[in-house]
Design an enzyme around this catalytic site. Structure first.
Site, PDB file in Angstrom:
ATOM      1  N   LYS A  39      -5.107  10.232   9.510  1.00  0.00           N
ATOM      2  CA  LYS A  39      -4.177   9.729  10.525  1.00  0.00           C
ATOM      3  C   LYS A  39      -3.145  10.824  10.786  1.00  0.00           C
ATOM      4  O   LYS A  39      -2.264  11.065   9.970  1.00  0.00           O
ATOM      5  CB  LYS A  39      -3.461   8.458  10.075  1.00  0.00           C
ATOM      6  CG  LYS A  39      -2.570   7.857  11.169  1.00  0.00           C
ATOM      7  CD  LYS A  39      -1.714   6.722  10.659  1.00  0.00           C
ATOM      8  CE  LYS A  39      -0.471   7.214   9.966  1.00  0.00           C
ATOM      9  NZ  LYS A  39       0.489   7.860  10.886  1.00  0.00           N
ATOM     10  N   GLY A  59       5.430  12.140   3.209  1.00  0.00           N
ATOM     11  CA  GLY A  59       6.439  11.593   4.104  1.00  0.00           C
ATOM     12  C   GLY A  59       7.624  11.069   3.336  1.00  0.00           C
ATOM     13  O   GLY A  59       7.883  11.476   2.202  1.00  0.00           O
ATOM     14  N   THR A  78       8.815   5.047   3.320  1.00  0.00           N
ATOM     15  CA  THR A  78       7.459   4.722   3.767  1.00  0.00           C
ATOM     16  C   THR A  78       6.489   4.727   2.596  1.00  0.00           C
ATOM     17  O   THR A  78       5.572   3.897   2.535  1.00  0.00           O
ATOM     18  CB  THR A  78       7.005   5.706   4.850  1.00  0.00           C
ATOM     19  OG1 THR A  78       7.943   5.677   5.931  1.00  0.00           O
ATOM     20  CG2 THR A  78       5.630   5.363   5.366  1.00  0.00           C
ATOM     21  N   GLY A  79       6.674   5.648   1.664  1.00  0.00           N
ATOM     22  CA  GLY A  79       5.819   5.687   0.482  1.00  0.00           C
ATOM     23  C   GLY A  79       5.869   4.396  -0.310  1.00  0.00           C
ATOM     24  O   GLY A  79       4.836   3.917  -0.813  1.00  0.00           O
ATOM     25  N   CYS A 104      10.717  18.953   2.984  1.00  0.00           N
ATOM     26  CA  CYS A 104      11.189  18.180   1.833  1.00  0.00           C
ATOM     27  C   CYS A 104      11.666  19.043   0.677  1.00  0.00           C
ATOM     28  O   CYS A 104      12.388  18.556  -0.196  1.00  0.00           O
ATOM     29  CB  CYS A 104      10.100  17.218   1.372  1.00  0.00           C
ATOM     30  SG  CYS A 104       8.496  17.987   1.132  1.00  0.00           S
TER      31      CYS A 104
END
Length: 483
Positions: free
Chosen positions: A175, A229, A233-234, A285
């Protein structure tokens, strides 16, 4: 006749699949429309997962390490042939400097070749637990891997998960990020062109809101989720994957501290940390986001960093004179501007970032910000800001430096600047982080594992351990004389 803009379609079963809806892709530096993409759907994601499952269970891919190595070398070769096109797309669609885009592309090619080499040497072990009794610990592919790719490094962060997944023998469903579909489409074209790749091994479905990602996480046909990410969200992925007990590889947020002791070479520190903080406009990150400075040198170091940040020329990645590119989009620029105001309220602005005027006014540009703060509990210290905003905090001794470095729920990366090897060793041992750089910041390469402590994630990427999240261990027991 007006030239037709490119469109990024979905890729399922070796075929390009368009959908009725079309969404635009824009240049964050100019706002110009670059092309479009076809959002996928839950049904298409489920179809891709089923095909990947069938290919894994019925095809020879999982048991063919030499084929997997050959395919990975083919992917790397085709990407290298297309590297200038890929770089141009990264500059246009992602906003990076051309040098950053080239570094990302060549890093992805290197990663792919590295795992091509490892594909033929996935090793197990054998133990003779008693005379004639043998335990064979075989390493086998985990199954179907879903790879969820972020927008900030859409080529490198795709291949650093896809390459080990393929090397291990998994089939895959990708994705891509909706902000960078054209970049992804060009890489997928390279993959499509590989003559040795079986059709059902790699699939890619564009996102449609959150529908495709949710389908992947819930699918019974998918065994592994590899996600890069945000930590928020994780956590959602981890909760949604619990009913099917999927294996998770999560590289999540970071809040990388840089500890600068009073014996540090400040010229080296200023040079390394300017780049380490502002690479990709701070949208990475592992960017240096907290400068922890010994109180004896705080004024000198602050003055050096202010001068260095002020000298950075912000502009389009296509301009060779630019030293920092744009943010990913205008909402990000708005958010960064709000964070700068918050930094002024909670701390002391040493250098206030500004939205440039003139030719840059319509792009997602903002200049670097540097601020002093003492409150460890502040969201500015605790949260990932994901932009060119850096705090300065002071410490008095080694214990305080370590305490402040660890005063965050994140633990992805950190750096230490000192001429004292013993102190460097002690500090790097004491900081709870997956990567510690000594007298530098931001060195990443295929051979060296990266990953997080705490809420920076689970598992490791790069290096030999990068295969582990895509492999299972099977124990086969044999007693001599029974066969």
């Amino acid at each position: 006749m007006e030239a037709q803009l490119p469109r990024a379609d979905n890729y399922v079963g070796g075929e390009w699949i368009s959908t009725d809806n079309v969404a635009q892709s824009t240049n964050p530096a100019t706002g110009a429309v670059l092309g479009s993409y076809s959002p996928g759907s839950r049904a298409l994601a489920d179809q891709a997962a089923r095909l990947a499952r069938t290919t894994f269970e019925e095809g020879s891919w999982a048991a063919s390490p030499r084929l997997r190595a050959a395919v990975l070398f083919e992917i790397a070769d085709r990407m290298e042939e297309a590297k200038d096109e890929i770089v141009d797309l990264i500059v246009a669609e992602n906003g990076k400097l051309r040098a950053e885009a080239m570094g990302e592309t060549m890093g992805a090619i290197s990663e792919t070749r590295y795992y091509a080499g490892l594909a033929r040497t996935v090793l197990g072990r054998t133990i003779e637990t008693a005379p004639g009794n043998f335990s064979m610990m075989n390493r086998e592919p985990a199954g179907v891997a879903a790879i969820i790719v972020p927008w900030n490094a859409p080529v490198t962060l795709l291949l650093r998960s896809l390459a080990p997944a393929l090397a291990a023998g998994c089939t895959t469903v990708i994705k891509p990020a909706p902000q960078t579909p054209l970049i992804h489409r060009r890489v997928m074209q390279c993959i499509h062109e590989c003559p040795s790749l079986p059709k059902g091994v790699v699939h890619s479905v564009n996102e449609n809101g959150i529908e495709v990602g949710q389908a992947m996480v819930a699918s019974n046909d998918i065994d592994v989720i590899s996600f890069t990410g945000s930590s928020a969200t994780g956590k959602l992925i981890m909760a949604a994957a619990a009913p099917t007990l999927k294996r998770l590889s999560l590289e999540l947020g970071g809040k990388a501290p840089a500890v600068i002791y009073d014996d540090a070479d400040l010229d080296v520190a200023a040079r390394e940390l300017t780049r380490g903080a502002l690479v990709m406009a701070g949208q990475i990150c592992v960017a240096a986001t907290r400068f922890l400075v010994h109180e004896k040198i705080a004024d000198d170091f602050t003055a050096r960093m202010k001068a260095a940040f002020e000298a950075v020329r912000v502009g389009p990645g296509s301009d060779p004179a630019s030293q920092m590119g744009s943010l990913i989009d205008m909402p990000s620029r708005k958010r960064q501007a709000e964070l700068i105001e918050q930094a002024g309220d909670e701390g002391e602005l040493v250098l206030r970032g500004q939205v440039p005027g003139g030719d840059l006014a319509n792009g997602a540009f903002i200049t670097p910000t540097l601020f002093r703060i003492d409150d460890l509990a502040s969201p500015l210290v605790q949260e990932e800001l994901f932009g060119p905003i850096v705090s300065i905090e002071t410490f008095g001794d080694e214990a305080e430096a370590v305490h402040k470095a660890n005063a965050s729920r994140y633990g992805l990366a950190a750096s230490v600047f000192t001429r004292d090897l013993a102190r460097a060793t002690r500090t790097s041992r004491a900081i709870r982080s997956g990567t510690i750089w000594l007298n530098c910041h931001g060195r990443l390469f295929a051979e060296g594992e990266t990953g997080g402590f705490g809420q920076s994630g689970l598992g490791r990427l790069h290096g030999p351990e990068g295969l582990d999240d895509f492999l299972e261990t099977k124990h086969v027991y044999l007693e001599a004389g029974r066969i």
